[in-house]
Design an enzyme around this catalytic site. Structure first.
Site, mmCIF file in Angstrom:
data_model
loop_
_atom_site.group_PDB
_atom_site.id
_atom_site.type_symbol
_atom_site.label_atom_id
_atom_site.label_comp_id
_atom_site.label_asym_id
_atom_site.label_seq_id
_atom_site.Cartn_x
_atom_site.Cartn_y
_atom_site.Cartn_z
ATOM 1 N N GLY A 55 10.851 8.392 2.643
ATOM 2 C CA GLY A 55 10.529 9.170 3.838
ATOM 3 C C GLY A 55 9.779 10.454 3.561
ATOM 4 N N SER A 56 9.089 10.541 2.414
ATOM 5 C CA SER A 56 8.351 11.785 2.132
ATOM 6 C C SER A 56 7.210 11.976 3.130
ATOM 7 C CB SER A 56 7.846 11.814 0.690
ATOM 8 O OG SER A 56 6.809 10.886 0.492
ATOM 9 N N HIS A 63 -1.439 3.735 4.095
ATOM 10 C CA HIS A 63 -1.480 2.763 3.001
ATOM 11 C C HIS A 63 -2.038 3.445 1.747
ATOM 12 C CE1 HIS A 63 -1.618 -1.159 1.119
ATOM 13 N NE2 HIS A 63 -2.770 -0.781 0.593
ATOM 14 N N ASP A 117 -3.264 -3.761 13.130
ATOM 15 C CA ASP A 117 -3.588 -4.964 13.906
ATOM 16 C C ASP A 117 -2.821 -6.127 13.299
ATOM 17 O OD1 ASP A 117 -4.934 -5.797 11.658
ATOM 18 O OD2 ASP A 117 -6.948 -5.585 12.521
ATOM 19 N N ASP A 125 -2.908 -4.770 6.647
ATOM 20 C CA ASP A 125 -3.685 -3.577 6.257
ATOM 21 C C ASP A 125 -5.168 -3.714 6.593
ATOM 22 O OD1 ASP A 125 -1.278 -2.550 5.171
ATOM 23 O OD2 ASP A 125 -1.640 -3.613 3.298
ATOM 24 N N GLU A 147 -1.446 11.844 0.622
ATOM 25 C CA GLU A 147 -0.878 11.242 1.838
ATOM 26 C C GLU A 147 -0.249 12.309 2.727
ATOM 27 O OE1 GLU A 147 0.376 6.697 0.651
ATOM 28 O OE2 GLU A 147 1.920 8.220 0.477
#
Ligand code: GAR
Length: 200
Positions: free
Chosen positions: A20-21, A119, A151, A155, A184
């Protein structure tokens, strides 16, 4: 669109399976005022995931998704349950943050263009599991991370933002992943901000 609070504050639901970072980075951006949003619910398919602990520590509702004993599938009934919970709380945008099951219909149909994912590669390169290891194994000189709309593919959805990260000659899968994760944590809040702007 379902902007329910009137002040432009977007309501987020976060799904994660691990540490959960990224959820924490979103929360930090909200708390320091750089992201006008609220995380209203954190859901995990893994009862032991630290993401649940982090949410509880921050006073955010956190629940386990019952995946009916399936190891990797995200069964329809579980997706419907998740959708109901998110809808009942007025969630505008669903953020996958290290969620390791493939989201398909019915959840995709219930939140059309309202589910995004982070991702750990420069998509379309290295989709799927352990993208950081794929990059090292392939001898890539560069990798990074991507926030994209989800979608029905794996990925494959439209890209919102990307950040590049060099792959160094002595990188292991782990050291590369750590460098990607630093990026990220800036990228995900920035992408949410961009999506929120396009929804208002
Ligand atoms: C992140 O690196 C994210 O990009 C990756 O899992 C990690 C979760 O970390 N996601 C995927 O590989 C999705 N296929 P976190 O739980 O600390 O946010």
């Amino acid at each position: 669109m379902g902007m329910s609070t009137g002040d432009g504050k977007i309501k987020l639901g976060v799904l994660g399976s691990g540490s959960g970072s990224n959820m924490q980075a979103i929360l930090d951006a909200i708390q320091d005022g750089s992201l006008n949003a609220e995380i209203v619910l954190v859901l995990s398919d893994n009862p032991d995931a630290y993401i649940l602990e982090r949410a509880k520590n921050a006073g955010i509702a956190a629940e386990v998704i019952d995946c009916q004993g399936y190891e990797t599938r995200f069964p329809d009934v579980s997706q419907r349950e998740v959708a109901e919970k998110l809808k009942s709380l007025g969630v505008d945008l669903v953020c996958l943050a290290g969620f390791m099951r493939l989201v398909k219909q019915p959840l995709l149909d219930i939140f059309p263009d309202r589910i995004i994912n982070i991702h750990p590669s420069l998509l379309p390169e290295f989709p799927g599991l352990m993208a950081w290891k794929q990059a090292v194994d392939a001898g890539a000189e560069e990798s990074g991370c991507t926030v994209h709309y989800v979608d029905a593919g794996m990925d494959t959805g439209p890209i919102i933002l990307q950040a590049k990260v060099p792959v160094l000659p002595d990188d292991t899968a782990e050291s590369l992943h750590a460098r990607i994760q630093e990026q990220e944590h800036g990228l995900y809040p920035a992408a949410i901000k961009q999506v929120a702007g396009s929804m208002s």
